[in-house]
Scaffold this motif. Structure first.
Motif, mmCIF file in Angstrom:
data_model
loop_
_atom_site.group_PDB
_atom_site.id
_atom_site.type_symbol
_atom_site.label_atom_id
_atom_site.label_comp_id
_atom_site.label_asym_id
_atom_site.label_seq_id
_atom_site.Cartn_x
_atom_site.Cartn_y
_atom_site.Cartn_z
ATOM 1 N N LEU A 21 -18.844 -1.987 -6.342
ATOM 2 C CA LEU A 21 -20.062 -2.712 -6.010
ATOM 3 C C LEU A 21 -21.300 -1.841 -6.172
ATOM 4 C CD1 LEU A 21 -18.740 -4.287 -2.679
ATOM 5 C CD2 LEU A 21 -19.027 -5.472 -4.862
ATOM 6 N N THR A 22 -22.408 -2.487 -6.508
ATOM 7 C CA THR A 22 -23.700 -1.802 -6.536
ATOM 8 C C THR A 22 -24.342 -1.934 -5.161
ATOM 9 O OG1 THR A 22 -24.935 -3.779 -7.162
ATOM 10 C CG2 THR A 22 -24.001 -2.444 -8.975
ATOM 11 N N SER A 23 -25.389 -1.156 -4.921
ATOM 12 C CA SER A 23 -26.082 -1.254 -3.637
ATOM 13 C C SER A 23 -26.674 -2.650 -3.443
ATOM 14 C CB SER A 23 -27.167 -0.179 -3.524
ATOM 15 O OG SER A 23 -28.065 -0.244 -4.599
ATOM 16 N N SER A 24 -27.163 -3.241 -4.497
ATOM 17 C CA SER A 24 -27.709 -4.598 -4.413
ATOM 18 C C SER A 24 -26.635 -5.605 -4.007
ATOM 19 C CB SER A 24 -28.320 -5.015 -5.749
ATOM 20 O OG SER A 24 -29.375 -4.178 -6.103
ATOM 21 N N GLN A 25 -25.446 -5.450 -4.570
ATOM 22 C CA GLN A 25 -24.342 -6.351 -4.233
ATOM 23 C C GLN A 25 -23.911 -6.183 -2.780
ATOM 24 O OE1 GLN A 25 -21.816 -4.990 -7.458
ATOM 25 N NE2 GLN A 25 -22.000 -6.964 -8.514
ATOM 26 N N VAL A 26 -23.912 -4.945 -2.290
ATOM 27 C CA VAL A 26 -23.540 -4.694 -0.891
ATOM 28 C C VAL A 26 -24.556 -5.343 0.031
ATOM 29 C CG1 VAL A 26 -23.197 -2.931 0.879
ATOM 30 C CG2 VAL A 26 -22.284 -2.581 -1.408
ATOM 31 N N ALA A 27 -25.840 -5.137 -0.231
ATOM 32 C CA ALA A 27 -26.883 -5.727 0.610
ATOM 33 C C ALA A 27 -26.780 -7.252 0.607
ATOM 34 C CB ALA A 27 -28.257 -5.272 0.133
ATOM 35 N N LEU A 28 -26.577 -7.833 -0.570
ATOM 36 C CA LEU A 28 -26.440 -9.284 -0.683
ATOM 37 C C LEU A 28 -25.230 -9.782 0.114
ATOM 38 C CD1 LEU A 28 -27.481 -11.904 -2.030
ATOM 39 C CD2 LEU A 28 -25.934 -11.406 -3.925
ATOM 40 N N ALA A 29 -24.090 -9.102 -0.040
ATOM 41 C CA ALA A 29 -22.867 -9.512 0.661
ATOM 42 C C ALA A 29 -23.020 -9.392 2.179
ATOM 43 C CB ALA A 29 -21.682 -8.676 0.187
ATOM 44 N N ALA A 30 -23.824 -8.427 2.622
ATOM 45 C CA ALA A 30 -24.047 -8.240 4.059
ATOM 46 C C ALA A 30 -25.159 -9.150 4.579
ATOM 47 C CB ALA A 30 -24.389 -6.780 4.356
ATOM 48 N N GLY A 31 -25.871 -9.803 3.660
ATOM 49 C CA GLY A 31 -26.931 -10.716 4.059
ATOM 50 C C GLY A 31 -28.174 -10.022 4.588
ATOM 51 N N VAL A 32 -28.502 -8.884 3.981
ATOM 52 C CA VAL A 32 -29.631 -8.092 4.456
ATOM 53 C C VAL A 32 -30.481 -7.652 3.268
ATOM 54 C CG1 VAL A 32 -28.347 -5.920 4.396
ATOM 55 C CG2 VAL A 32 -30.205 -6.173 6.006
ATOM 56 N N GLN A 33 -31.765 -7.434 3.515
ATOM 57 C CA GLN A 33 -32.638 -6.951 2.456
ATOM 58 C C GLN A 33 -32.319 -5.493 2.154
ATOM 59 O OE1 GLN A 33 -36.691 -7.718 3.557
ATOM 60 N NE2 GLN A 33 -36.463 -9.931 3.297
ATOM 61 N N MET A 34 -32.585 -5.095 0.919
ATOM 62 C CA MET A 34 -32.261 -3.750 0.452
ATOM 63 C C MET A 34 -32.861 -2.655 1.323
ATOM 64 S SD MET A 34 -30.225 -2.833 -1.735
ATOM 65 C CE MET A 34 -30.330 -1.501 -2.830
ATOM 66 N N HIS A 35 -34.118 -2.797 1.718
ATOM 67 C CA HIS A 35 -34.754 -1.726 2.487
ATOM 68 C C HIS A 35 -34.051 -1.502 3.821
ATOM 69 C CE1 HIS A 35 -36.879 -5.106 4.404
ATOM 70 N NE2 HIS A 35 -37.075 -4.288 5.410
ATOM 71 N N ARG A 36 -33.544 -2.558 4.424
ATOM 72 C CA ARG A 36 -32.821 -2.412 5.696
ATOM 73 C C ARG A 36 -31.448 -1.769 5.465
ATOM 74 N NH1 ARG A 36 -31.218 -7.093 9.985
ATOM 75 N NH2 ARG A 36 -30.907 -5.710 11.775
ATOM 76 N N ALA A 37 -30.762 -2.174 4.410
ATOM 77 C CA ALA A 37 -29.472 -1.563 4.082
ATOM 78 C C ALA A 37 -29.651 -0.073 3.814
ATOM 79 C CB ALA A 37 -28.845 -2.258 2.878
ATOM 80 N N ARG A 38 -30.675 0.257 3.039
ATOM 81 C CA ARG A 38 -30.921 1.672 2.720
ATOM 82 C C ARG A 38 -31.234 2.491 3.967
ATOM 83 N NH1 ARG A 38 -33.749 0.439 -2.695
ATOM 84 N NH2 ARG A 38 -32.074 0.967 -4.141
ATOM 85 N N ARG A 39 -31.900 1.876 4.909
ATOM 86 C CA ARG A 39 -32.205 2.586 6.160
ATOM 87 C C ARG A 39 -30.901 3.018 6.853
ATOM 88 N NH1 ARG A 39 -34.934 0.724 11.571
ATOM 89 N NH2 ARG A 39 -35.726 2.752 12.205
ATOM 90 N N PHE A 40 -29.919 2.137 6.902
ATOM 91 C CA PHE A 40 -28.625 2.486 7.497
ATOM 92 C C PHE A 40 -27.905 3.529 6.648
ATOM 93 C CE2 PHE A 40 -29.313 -1.321 10.021
ATOM 94 C CZ PHE A 40 -28.791 -0.941 11.254
ATOM 95 N N TRP A 41 -27.941 3.367 5.325
ATOM 96 C CA TRP A 41 -27.263 4.323 4.440
ATOM 97 C C TRP A 41 -27.849 5.719 4.581
ATOM 98 C CZ3 TRP A 41 -27.726 0.250 0.092
ATOM 99 C CH2 TRP A 41 -26.689 -0.689 0.235
ATOM 100 N N ARG A 42 -29.180 5.810 4.657
ATOM 101 C CA ARG A 42 -29.821 7.123 4.836
ATOM 102 C C ARG A 42 -29.402 7.734 6.164
ATOM 103 N NH1 ARG A 42 -34.219 4.756 2.316
ATOM 104 N NH2 ARG A 42 -35.166 4.214 4.300
#
Length: 119
Positions: A21-42
């Motif tokens: 999966l790409t980061s975009s696909q993960v964010a989409l599957a989790a139902g969250v915007q990319m910036h919020r997903a990246r905040r958790f990943w960081r």
């Protein structure tokens, strides 16, 4: 796609499943915007990757969803969930380093999927 049990793909062996999966696909599957997903990943210590790089597994989707549920269910606020992600990221990093050392490779080799033929 490689078999995660194939010892020539050490990262798949350690992750237990292939990166698909790409980061975009993960964010989409989790139902969250990319910036919020990246905040958790960081917070977990993960490097930023290009949106089209295939670097994530289904377990990454599940982990992100778990953190989001903690916030959505008001068990933790966002800052507490980020702090928990940071704590788990540090612990996971130590475990990954120990596993790599036990296998006779560097953590960077694990990340890159490189395996030394000799152990």
């Amino acid at each position: 796609m490689s078999d995660p049990r194939d010892e020539s793909d050490l990262s798949g062996v350690i992750l237990g499943q292939p990166r698909r999966l790409t980061s975009s696909q993960v964010a989409l599957a989790a139902g969250v915007q990319m910036h919020r997903a990246r905040r958790f990943w960081r917070a977990m210590g993960l490097a930023n990757v290009a949106d089209d790089d295939v670097e994530f597994t289904d377990a990454d989707v599940a982990a992100l969803k778990r953190f989001l549920c903690l916030v959505d269910d008001e068990i933790l606020d966002e800052e507490q969930a980020i702090a928990l992600a940071r704590l788990l990221g540090r612990a996971t990093s130590r475990l990954a380093s120990s596993n790599a050392e036990a296998l006779g490779v560097t953590p960077r080799q694990v990340v890159n999927g490189v395996v030394s033929g000799s152990r």
